[in-house]
Design a protein around this motif. Structure first.
Motif, PDB file in Angstrom:
ATOM      1  N   LEU A   1      40.781  43.399  39.958  1.00 35.93           N
ATOM      2  CA  LEU A   1      40.599  43.869  40.470  1.00 35.93           C
ATOM      3  C   LEU A   1      38.786  43.889  40.087  1.00 35.93           C
ATOM      4  O   LEU A   1      37.445  42.773  40.803  1.00 35.93           O
ATOM      5  CB  LEU A   1      40.717  44.577  41.159  1.00 35.93           C
TER       6      LEU A   1
ATOM      7  N   LEU B   1      36.050  43.322  47.553  1.00 29.57           N
ATOM      8  CA  LEU B   1      37.176  43.023  48.075  1.00 29.57           C
ATOM      9  C   LEU B   1      38.913  43.219  48.776  1.00 29.57           C
ATOM     10  O   LEU B   1      38.968  43.231  49.787  1.00 29.57           O
ATOM     11  CB  LEU B   1      37.639  41.768  47.381  1.00 29.57           C
ATOM     12  N   LEU B   2      38.821  45.108  48.291  1.00 28.18           N
ATOM     13  CA  LEU B   2      39.972  45.753  48.391  1.00 28.18           C
ATOM     14  C   LEU B   2      39.965  45.980  49.848  1.00 28.18           C
ATOM     15  O   LEU B   2      40.983  45.785  50.097  1.00 28.18           O
ATOM     16  CB  LEU B   2      40.056  46.296  47.685  1.00 28.18           C
TER      17      LEU B   2
ATOM     18  N   SER C   1      40.628  43.466  52.123  1.00 30.51           N
ATOM     19  CA  SER C   1      41.965  43.381  52.297  1.00 30.51           C
ATOM     20  C   SER C   1      42.847  44.321  52.843  1.00 30.51           C
ATOM     21  O   SER C   1      44.173  44.058  52.330  1.00 30.51           O
ATOM     22  CB  SER C   1      42.278  42.366  51.200  1.00 30.51           C
TER      23      SER C   1
ATOM     24  N   THR D   1      42.565  35.905  51.545  1.00 28.12           N
ATOM     25  CA  THR D   1      41.797  37.166  50.785  1.00 28.12           C
ATOM     26  C   THR D   1      41.443  37.023  49.666  1.00 28.12           C
ATOM     27  O   THR D   1      39.937  37.243  49.508  1.00 28.12           O
ATOM     28  CB  THR D   1      42.546  38.175  50.738  1.00 28.12           C
TER      29      THR D   1
ATOM     30  N   LEU E   1      42.392  38.012  47.057  1.00 26.93           N
ATOM     31  CA  LEU E   1      42.912  39.276  46.256  1.00 26.93           C
ATOM     32  C   LEU E   1      43.967  38.824  45.199  1.00 26.93           C
ATOM     33  O   LEU E   1      44.705  38.187  45.453  1.00 26.93           O
ATOM     34  CB  LEU E   1      43.716  40.071  47.290  1.00 26.93           C
TER      35      LEU E   1
ATOM     36  N   THR F   1      46.799  42.502  42.064  1.00 29.24           N
ATOM     37  CA  THR F   1      46.486  43.679  43.203  1.00 29.24           C
ATOM     38  C   THR F   1      46.944  44.127  44.512  1.00 29.24           C
ATOM     39  O   THR F   1      46.975  45.430  44.414  1.00 29.24           O
ATOM     40  CB  THR F   1      45.202  43.849  42.666  1.00 29.24           C
ATOM     41  N   LEU F   2      47.524  42.711  45.139  1.00 29.77           N
ATOM     42  CA  LEU F   2      47.797  42.731  46.390  1.00 29.77           C
ATOM     43  C   LEU F   2      49.508  43.588  45.725  1.00 29.77           C
ATOM     44  O   LEU F   2      50.027  44.936  46.709  1.00 29.77           O
ATOM     45  CB  LEU F   2      48.185  41.452  46.433  1.00 29.77           C
TER      46      LEU F   2
END
Length: 321
Positions: free
Chosen positions: A70, A76-77, A80, A188, A190, A194-195
């Motif tokens: 990340l 961004l997180l 998302s 996104t 992401l 991380t997802l």
């Protein structure tokens, strides 16, 4: 389940022998989960407890990698977050809980074969929801997979499988289909790992909360279990489920997708079904009947046809006007 994201048509990673090896390792380790979990379920463990341990251990291992990827982009997180929550609910907790519930009533092989009709379900979803009409090869592949599913279910012999187990396996298929659809959405920004980490954390928290309030049975038995005629301590398969079939399998799947490109990695990932049958045979002595084996082959052929049709459609779209 193996990671099957869709890359952009450009900048396809090199299709190296190393990438294929890593993809096979991911598929083989994912496939091990059913054979490891089945004796635990037979000895009194609830599906919720097994899934919670598997997802919880996987989250502890994958989360640090997800945070590093990340690189401090917390905004961004946050943007998302709905996608991460949906991924955790459907693709992680839902798919795994339903699959382990299915193997309480079905052998591992038929349960996996039913779950792996998910690519055909994704095609139908995109057609109905986004009006992305599939080509002839895709439709033919879906039809072959559907025919194979009828053989797997023993429909022609009077539906010899447990109806509840089939329902759970079909629910797992829905979760797997959601996994493919959400993973393919790269809008996104992401990072995939991380997802995956966020989904494992969300899935673990949701299952833990449901267990805490009594809505999801959390039964555990500290008795030894047997694999291939050998007794092992109850905690051994749990550790393997968390470290090997969750954290390692997810990380290996992502690494394979980066080395091969997700399209080639998804073809290699189909070996998870075959590996699942072999694991069940080696560890549990389970082997589908002749008609179910034929049905499984048809399912695999059909899914390959669906993927080939999807690839052809993308190539046609890339032809300059």
């Amino acid at each position: 389940m193996a990671t099957m994201t869709h890359d952009a048509p450009v900048a396809v990673p090199p299709r190296s022998a190393t990438g294929i090896t890593v993809a096979l390792l991911s598929a083989v380790t994912f496939a091990l989960s059913g054979a490891l979990a089945s004796p635990l379920l037979d000895h009194g463990w609830s599906a919720g407890a097994v899934v919670l341990v598997r997802i919880g251990l996987g989250a502890l291992v994958v989360l640090p990698f997800g945070l590093v990827a990340l690189r401090g982009r917390w905004d961004l997180l946050w943007r998302s977050l709905p996608t991460v929550v949906l991924y955790g609910l459907l693709a992680v907790a839902g798919a795994q809980f339903c699959y382990f519930s299915a193997v309480q009533h079905l052998d591992v092989g038929p349960a996996l074969l039913i779950e792996y009709t998910a690519p055909a379900a994704v095609v139908i979803w995109l057609w109905l929801r986004h009006h992305q009409r599939p080509g002839r090869l895709t439709i033919a592949g879906a039809a072959v997979a559907g025919l194979g599913l009828l053989f797997v279910l023993d429909v022609f012999a009077g539906f010899g499988l447990h109806a509840g187990g089939v329902a759970w396996a079909l629910a797992a298929m829905v979760g797997a289909a959601a996994y493919f659809v959400i993973s393919a959405d790269d809008t996104t920004g992401l990072p995939p790992i991380t997802l995956a980490a966020g989904g494992l954390v969300v899935g673990g928290l949701v299952l833990g909360a449901l267990g805490a309030v009594g809505l999801l049975p959390m039964r555990a038995e500290r008795t030894s279990v047997s694999y291939g005629g050998a007794d092992v301590a109850w905690w051994v398969p749990l550790v393997l489920l968390g470290l090997v079939t969750a954290s390692f399998a997810y990380v290996a799947g992502i690494a394979a997708a980066r080395l091969l490109g997700s399209r080639l990695a998804s073809f290699v990932a189909l070996s998870e079904v075959v590996a699942g049958v072999l694991w069940a045979w080696a560890l549990l002595g389970e082997l589908p009947g002749p008609l179910q084996l034929v049905g499984g082959l048809l399912v695999l052929v059909g899914v390959v046809g669906v993927k080939l049709g999807e690839k052809s459609a993308v190539e046609v779209q890339q032809i300059p006007l």
